[in-house]
Design a protein around this motif. Sequence first.
Motif, short mmCIF file in Angstrom:
data_model
loop_
_atom_site.label_atom_id
_atom_site.label_comp_id
_atom_site.label_asym_id
_atom_site.label_seq_id
_atom_site.Cartn_x
_atom_site.Cartn_y
_atom_site.Cartn_z
N TYR A 82 17.27 4.99 2.80
CA TYR A 82 15.74 5.00 3.04
C TYR A 82 15.03 5.47 1.81
O TYR A 82 15.18 6.62 1.30
CB TYR A 82 15.43 5.81 4.17
N VAL A 83 13.75 4.83 1.55
CA VAL A 83 13.09 5.05 0.36
C VAL A 83 11.48 5.34 0.84
O VAL A 83 10.97 4.55 1.62
CB VAL A 83 12.87 4.06 -0.68
N HIS A 84 11.16 6.75 0.47
CA HIS A 84 9.70 6.95 0.84
C HIS A 84 9.22 7.36 -0.59
O HIS A 84 9.85 7.84 -1.49
CB HIS A 84 9.55 8.01 1.96
N THR A 85 7.89 7.68 -0.50
CA THR A 85 7.35 8.20 -1.66
C THR A 85 6.47 9.43 -0.93
O THR A 85 5.98 9.34 0.01
CB THR A 85 6.42 7.37 -2.42
N LYS A 184 7.84 10.66 -7.57
CA LYS A 184 7.47 11.10 -6.22
C LYS A 184 8.19 10.19 -5.19
O LYS A 184 7.50 9.50 -4.42
CB LYS A 184 5.84 10.88 -6.27
N THR A 185 9.50 10.08 -5.40
CA THR A 185 10.05 9.32 -4.34
C THR A 185 11.25 10.43 -3.54
O THR A 185 11.70 11.41 -4.24
CB THR A 185 11.26 8.44 -5.00
N CYS A 186 11.28 9.86 -2.52
CA CYS A 186 12.19 10.70 -1.47
C CYS A 186 13.14 9.72 -0.97
O CYS A 186 12.89 8.71 -0.38
CB CYS A 186 11.50 11.30 -0.26
N LEU A 187 14.58 10.04 -1.21
CA LEU A 187 15.62 9.30 -0.62
C LEU A 187 16.33 9.91 0.26
O LEU A 187 16.78 10.96 0.25
CB LEU A 187 16.62 8.81 -1.89
N ILE A 188 16.52 9.31 1.50
CA ILE A 188 17.24 9.67 2.76
C ILE A 188 18.57 8.99 2.74
O ILE A 188 18.22 7.49 3.01
CB ILE A 188 16.34 9.98 4.13
N MET A 189 19.61 9.31 2.40
CA MET A 189 20.90 8.65 2.61
C MET A 189 21.89 9.12 3.56
O MET A 189 22.16 10.24 3.86
CB MET A 189 21.55 8.97 1.13
N ILE A 190 22.30 8.10 4.14
CA ILE A 190 23.08 8.38 5.60
C ILE A 190 24.51 7.39 5.57
O ILE A 190 24.31 6.19 5.13
CB ILE A 190 22.44 8.27 6.70
N ARG A 191 25.50 7.77 5.97
CA ARG A 191 26.67 7.12 6.22
C ARG A 191 26.75 6.62 7.69
O ARG A 191 26.43 7.61 8.62
CB ARG A 191 27.88 7.87 5.76
N VAL A 226 7.55 18.16 2.17
CA VAL A 226 6.59 17.63 1.32
C VAL A 226 5.28 17.39 1.95
O VAL A 226 4.37 16.94 1.45
CB VAL A 226 7.18 16.31 0.74
N GLY A 227 5.21 17.65 3.35
CA GLY A 227 3.80 17.28 3.87
C GLY A 227 3.61 15.92 4.18
O GLY A 227 4.03 15.68 5.22
N ASN A 228 2.98 15.30 3.39
CA ASN A 228 2.61 14.10 3.65
C ASN A 228 3.34 12.82 3.02
O ASN A 228 3.50 13.12 1.42
CB ASN A 228 0.97 13.51 3.43
N ILE A 229 3.90 11.93 3.45
CA ILE A 229 4.67 10.92 3.05
C ILE A 229 3.92 9.63 2.98
O ILE A 229 2.91 9.63 3.73
CB ILE A 229 6.08 10.68 3.45
#
Length: 438
Positions: A82-85, A184-191, A226-229
């Motif tokens: 999942y990709v967020h900034t 300024k990206t945040c990755l959430i990686m799940i199996r 990170v507060g706000n995405i």
Amino acid sequence: MKTTLNHEENIQYFYAGFLFEEYVDFNLFKETVIKAGFNVNDKENINDIYEHIVNNEDWSHKKTLDKIYFESILYSHLKNVYVHTFNKLSIELFKQNIDKILRELKTDSNVSTNFQRQMNKDGFYLMDALNVTVPGSTFISGLDYVEKHGEIQKARLLLVQTIKNAENKNKYFIAGIEFNFIEKTCLIMIRNIPKIKEPDENSSDYNRSVSSLYNYVKSRIIKKIVGNITVINRDNDRESMYKICKELDEKLLKDVRQEVNDKSYKTVVDSVAQYMKKLYSVNERPGSHDREGLVRNIQSLLLSNYINNKFDAKQLVKKAKKLNLVGYTTKLKFKGNNANTGSTRSSSSKHPVSASDMFHSLYINFEGAKELEHWGISWFTDTKFTDEKDINVIQTTIYSTSKHFKIVFLPKNPLNEEIINYVVKQLNKQRSLVPVNE
């Protein structure tokens, strides 16, 4: 399992990281350890490697091994990405927020006090030490920072939740999280773990699906750190994904499409005019717009026939690589201007959808589309295009909703940090990311 003693530190060492091992490709792990300078050629499991290095190397070398173990878990099999900034955030504030999260999780993590003391905001690796078997336990097993020229560029952590599978065995449900402070990206990686058992009356609650763990991480971890995405702009994302897909198709087939058009267009136009005369009276004949649409459909079908007779899938793949395309489309589901939808897919990751009859029969609708709900792309793993003959690919499916932008890596083989970040970066180049609070 042996008990070993590190005489320099005068402490006993027990390897306990067995529940992490299903997330690691052992052969790749061992190869990386050997490249790091350790002689473990005769070792057949992670336990033996750890005990060998703790017994026979300087204790400080263990951190190198810990980092390899950490990265092997983080980047190998957590294939739902999942990709967020996020907006600008100082490292100092980031660490303060991490410290709060660590204190919250320690309260009910069921991690022994001895290891809790090692969990601090400046980083730690505890994957080899933790064997937390109480269902519902949630903890961070590893945290580190990637620096370059004295500046922290990334922060990475492994969030772990203990669950029960269908066979009532303890397993770890892991979310790997990577914060990139440069982009300024945040990755959430799940199996994905199939058939997770419901918690019994004596167990704390835990997440049972990829989506539920993602939502937990997003609300309980990411927003607190990170507060706000950044708000997900679904319409812009879908439109940008369509543009990438269409551009790949146009570049791959530009010369072939032009050749077919040059050799057949006038004949097709004349034939359509003849059909109109034979099928309709003067007052019934379709207008110019409909006639043009029919010409384009026939042209598209001729192109499909021409490709099937002149090229095989491998030739198209080689052509895409020669053109330095990042890859090629393998499936798509699109929505047109008239709200009609269409979908098609190729037979495998090594077959471009451009080689399928169905794609060309839908091409006019696709050409008039404005967005992709989801689509598949095979990416060339030779991302620097150093070898034209290297046509190995890695397949992904990309999903765009109002809640998330998700990349699913499909192969069974382990991934690596480079290919994950490459794919994310290529897609983010095309996305419209507006820094508005969510």
